[in-house]
Motif scaffolding. Sequence first.
Motif, short mmCIF file in Angstrom:
data_model
loop_
_atom_site.label_atom_id
_atom_site.label_comp_id
_atom_site.label_asym_id
_atom_site.label_seq_id
_atom_site.Cartn_x
_atom_site.Cartn_y
_atom_site.Cartn_z
N ASP A 72 -43.23 -30.12 -56.69
CA ASP A 72 -44.15 -31.26 -56.84
C ASP A 72 -44.83 -31.63 -55.53
OD1 ASP A 72 -43.92 -31.66 -59.53
OD2 ASP A 72 -42.26 -33.08 -59.38
N GLN A 73 -44.29 -31.17 -54.41
CA GLN A 73 -44.86 -31.52 -53.10
C GLN A 73 -46.02 -30.55 -52.81
OE1 GLN A 73 -43.85 -34.18 -51.68
NE2 GLN A 73 -44.12 -34.13 -49.48
N ARG A 74 -47.17 -30.84 -53.41
CA ARG A 74 -48.32 -29.96 -53.34
C ARG A 74 -49.59 -30.77 -53.06
NH1 ARG A 74 -44.79 -27.08 -52.77
NH2 ARG A 74 -44.24 -25.12 -53.79
N PRO A 75 -50.61 -30.15 -52.44
CA PRO A 75 -51.84 -30.88 -52.10
C PRO A 75 -52.53 -31.51 -53.29
CG PRO A 75 -51.76 -28.76 -50.96
CD PRO A 75 -50.61 -28.76 -51.93
N GLU A 76 -52.32 -30.95 -54.47
CA GLU A 76 -52.96 -31.53 -55.66
C GLU A 76 -52.50 -32.97 -55.92
OE1 GLU A 76 -53.45 -27.32 -55.60
OE2 GLU A 76 -51.61 -28.53 -55.49
N VAL A 107 -40.18 -35.73 -51.74
CA VAL A 107 -38.95 -35.18 -51.16
C VAL A 107 -37.94 -36.27 -50.82
CG1 VAL A 107 -40.13 -33.15 -50.26
CG2 VAL A 107 -39.86 -35.17 -48.80
N GLY A 108 -38.21 -37.50 -51.22
CA GLY A 108 -37.25 -38.57 -51.06
C GLY A 108 -37.48 -39.52 -49.91
N VAL A 109 -38.44 -39.21 -49.04
CA VAL A 109 -38.73 -40.09 -47.90
C VAL A 109 -39.65 -41.24 -48.31
CG1 VAL A 109 -39.68 -40.18 -45.56
CG2 VAL A 109 -38.47 -38.14 -46.33
N GLY A 110 -40.53 -40.98 -49.27
CA GLY A 110 -41.54 -41.95 -49.67
C GLY A 110 -41.04 -43.36 -49.95
N GLY A 153 -36.62 -24.89 -41.66
CA GLY A 153 -35.95 -25.73 -42.63
C GLY A 153 -36.94 -26.50 -43.49
N LEU A 154 -38.02 -26.98 -42.86
CA LEU A 154 -39.06 -27.70 -43.60
C LEU A 154 -39.72 -26.78 -44.63
CD1 LEU A 154 -40.88 -30.14 -44.13
CD2 LEU A 154 -42.30 -29.37 -42.22
N VAL A 155 -40.01 -25.55 -44.22
CA VAL A 155 -40.63 -24.60 -45.14
C VAL A 155 -39.72 -24.37 -46.35
CG1 VAL A 155 -41.31 -22.19 -45.42
CG2 VAL A 155 -42.01 -23.46 -43.38
N GLN A 156 -38.44 -24.22 -46.12
CA GLN A 156 -37.49 -24.01 -47.22
C GLN A 156 -37.45 -25.22 -48.14
OE1 GLN A 156 -33.75 -22.95 -45.41
NE2 GLN A 156 -34.61 -21.16 -44.38
N MET A 157 -37.50 -26.42 -47.56
CA MET A 157 -37.48 -27.64 -48.37
C MET A 157 -38.72 -27.72 -49.25
SD MET A 157 -37.48 -31.63 -47.18
CE MET A 157 -39.20 -31.50 -46.63
N GLY A 202 -46.47 -37.05 -47.44
CA GLY A 202 -45.40 -36.35 -46.78
C GLY A 202 -45.87 -34.95 -46.41
N ALA A 203 -45.00 -34.17 -45.81
CA ALA A 203 -45.37 -32.79 -45.45
C ALA A 203 -45.75 -32.02 -46.70
CB ALA A 203 -44.21 -32.12 -44.74
N MET A 204 -46.84 -31.26 -46.61
CA MET A 204 -47.33 -30.47 -47.74
C MET A 204 -47.53 -29.03 -47.30
SD MET A 204 -48.01 -32.53 -50.45
CE MET A 204 -48.06 -34.32 -50.73
N PRO A 205 -47.32 -28.05 -48.20
CA PRO A 205 -47.52 -26.65 -47.86
C PRO A 205 -49.01 -26.28 -47.89
CG PRO A 205 -46.81 -26.83 -50.13
CD PRO A 205 -46.80 -28.23 -49.57
#
Length: 289
Positions: free
Chosen positions: A225-229, A255-258, A215-219, A180-183
Motif C-alpha cells: 500500500d505504500q506506493r506513490p499512487e 507503515v505505521g508512523v502516520g 532495511g527501508l527497501v525491504q520494509m 512517508g517513504a515511498m518506492p
Amino acid sequence: MKNVFITGIAGGFGKPTALALLARGYVVAGSVRSRSGKNAATVAELEAAGARIIEMDVTDTASTERGVSDAISQLGGLDILFNNAGIGSYGIQELMSPEDMTRVLDVNVMGVQRVMRAALPHLRAQGRGTVLYTSSLIGRIATPFYGTYSASKWALEAIVECYRTELSGFGIESCIIEPGAMPTAFFDGMVTPNDAAREAEYGDFAAVPAMSSNGLVQMLDATPDQRPERIAEAVVALLDRPLGEKPFRTVVDYVGVGPEIERYNEVLHDVTRNIFTSFGIEQMLDLNA
C-alpha cells in the motif's frame, strides 16, 4: 474544470497525480528541468494524456518566472499550484559538505519560494486559489542520516505555516501533504556525501547508513500500500473538498508512523490556534478546516 500547475511533474508523485487529475477533467501543466534524457518517456506519456509540459528549473529565478508565466498562459489561468519538485539526501550529517546542503535547500526551500513569488501575483489578483506542498513525515521529526533532507522539509513547513496565514485574506488556501517513504526514483537521485577521509574516522559506524537504507527497501517491498499512487489519491480527495474546507496537513503513510505524526500535528494545531487567539489573529487560520 480547474487549471493545475505541478512542479516536478515527471517525478514519483507528480506523474500519478497528474494522470489522476487529467482523468477527472482537470487541465494540467507541469514542469520538468528537461524534456529529454531520463524524462523523455514520462514526458511523452504525460503529453499523450493531455498534460502541458513546461521546461523550468526551480533553482533559477528567471527560468522559474518564465516557466510559471508560460504555464498560466497555456492553461488559460491558474487555480491550483502543487509545489512538488524536490530532491533528497542521505548520509552521515557531518559528511555533508556545505555545497551538498546548499543544493538540497536550493531545490526544496528556495525553489518553492521562487515558484510562489512567480505565481502569487496572479492568485492574489483573482482572489482565490489552492496551493499544495509536498513535505514529508521527516519534515515533522528527524531520523538518522536524513538530517539535510529533514532540515529542508522542516524549513518548508515553517514557510508554509506563514503562507497559510498571510494568504488567507486573499482567499488562497494552503495544504501540506506529508508522505512517508515511498518506492520511487526519488531515491536514485539523492544527494550523498563524498568525504572518504571523514567517513573513515567513523569506523564501523560508516556502514550503518547503507544497512539502514537496505532495511527501508525491504520494509517498502513488504508494504504494497505504500506506493506513490496514494499521494495522487490524497490530492484528488483534497481537491474534491470546497475552498476553505480542506485540512492544512494530510499524512499519507501505511507503515505505521502516520498515526504518531497525526497526533503530533493535532497538538501543534491546537497550540497554534491558542497562541493566535491570544494575539487576536485566530481568523488567519480559518481558511483551512
